[in-house]
Design a protein around this motif. Structure first.
Motif, mmCIF file in Angstrom:
data_model
loop_
_atom_site.group_PDB
_atom_site.id
_atom_site.type_symbol
_atom_site.label_atom_id
_atom_site.label_comp_id
_atom_site.label_asym_id
_atom_site.label_seq_id
_atom_site.Cartn_x
_atom_site.Cartn_y
_atom_site.Cartn_z
ATOM 1 N N ALA A 132 0.832 -1.207 0.000
ATOM 2 C CA ALA A 132 0.000 0.000 0.000
ATOM 3 C C ALA A 132 0.864 1.254 0.000
ATOM 4 N N LYS A 133 1.936 1.252 0.785
ATOM 5 C CA LYS A 133 2.821 2.426 0.856
ATOM 6 C C LYS A 133 3.529 2.665 -0.482
ATOM 7 N N VAL A 134 4.043 1.596 -1.075
ATOM 8 C CA VAL A 134 4.718 1.724 -2.371
ATOM 9 C C VAL A 134 3.722 2.207 -3.421
ATOM 10 N N ALA A 135 2.531 1.614 -3.425
ATOM 11 C CA ALA A 135 1.509 1.990 -4.409
ATOM 12 C C ALA A 135 1.071 3.440 -4.219
ATOM 13 N N VAL A 172 0.994 1.294 -12.196
ATOM 14 C CA VAL A 172 1.834 0.555 -11.248
ATOM 15 C C VAL A 172 1.181 0.575 -9.870
ATOM 16 N N ALA A 173 0.631 1.730 -9.493
ATOM 17 C CA ALA A 173 -0.044 1.864 -8.203
ATOM 18 C C ALA A 173 -1.233 0.915 -8.110
ATOM 19 N N GLN A 221 -3.933 -3.860 -5.934
ATOM 20 C CA GLN A 221 -4.592 -5.136 -6.220
ATOM 21 C C GLN A 221 -3.834 -6.316 -5.615
ATOM 22 N N GLU A 222 -2.511 -6.265 -5.666
ATOM 23 C CA GLU A 222 -1.699 -7.343 -5.076
ATOM 24 C C GLU A 222 -1.937 -7.408 -3.567
ATOM 25 N N GLY A 223 -1.987 -6.243 -2.926
ATOM 26 C CA GLY A 223 -2.262 -6.201 -1.493
ATOM 27 C C GLY A 223 -3.630 -6.771 -1.157
ATOM 28 N N ILE A 224 -4.630 -6.433 -1.961
ATOM 29 C CA ILE A 224 -5.992 -6.945 -1.752
ATOM 30 C C ILE A 224 -6.006 -8.467 -1.860
#
Length: 161
Positions: free
Chosen positions: A99-102, A113-114, A119-122
């Protein structure tokens, strides 16, 4: 050593001296990178220190540096999950770092990219199963999941305007 550095960081931050706080966090990072990387407590403290530097850089407007620190933290956390795949708090930490990187990517104008990071975090959080005794982790999981979903909803709302 890290306790003393933490106290120095907190004092610097309380006095509004972000530069000193960053220096102390950098000292902590340097120290922690010399210790065994497979220790969960060391990995966690290292990733938190990297995120704290990222936060200070972010609020100072240095988004590229913030993203770099957030990404380093993400890598530390991913490595921790590789060593300890069955520790739910580690998976939650990876989602927070994603989330922080996004968020930094979005602020830098890297929207696609965000979105991928959100989506990867979800996906990580939706696949995470916790037992009934882990109510604190479940609350945190739901909170981070809500944040990530809101970030995607903002993107969808922006694209329909």
């Amino acid at each position: 050593m890290t306790l003393v550095l933490t106290l120095q960081v907190n004092c610097s931050r309380a006095m509004g001296d972000a530069g000193s706080a960053i220096s102390y966090f950098d000292e902590s990072v340097e120290f922690l990178t010399k210790l065994p990387a497979d220790d969960l407590e060391i990995s966690h403290t290292l990733s938190v220190s990297l995120n704290k530097i990222g936060d200070l850089k972010y609020y100072d407007g240095d988004l590229q540096a913030a993203r770099s620190y957030y990404f380093r933290s993400l890598n530390v956390r991913r490595d921790a999950v590789k060593c300890h795949p069955n520790v739910p708090s580690q998976i939650l930490d990876v989602a927070v770092s994603l989330a922080k990187v996004a968020d930094a990517d979005r602020s830098l104008g890297n929207e696609d990219v965000a979105v991928n990071g959100f989506q990867e975090g979800i996906k990580l959080l939706e696949a995470l199963t916790l037992n009934s005794k882990e109510t604190g982790l479940e609350q945190r999981r739901l909170s981070v999941l809500e944040f990530l979903n809101n970030q995607l909803a903002e993107k969808q709302a922006d694209s329909t305007d």
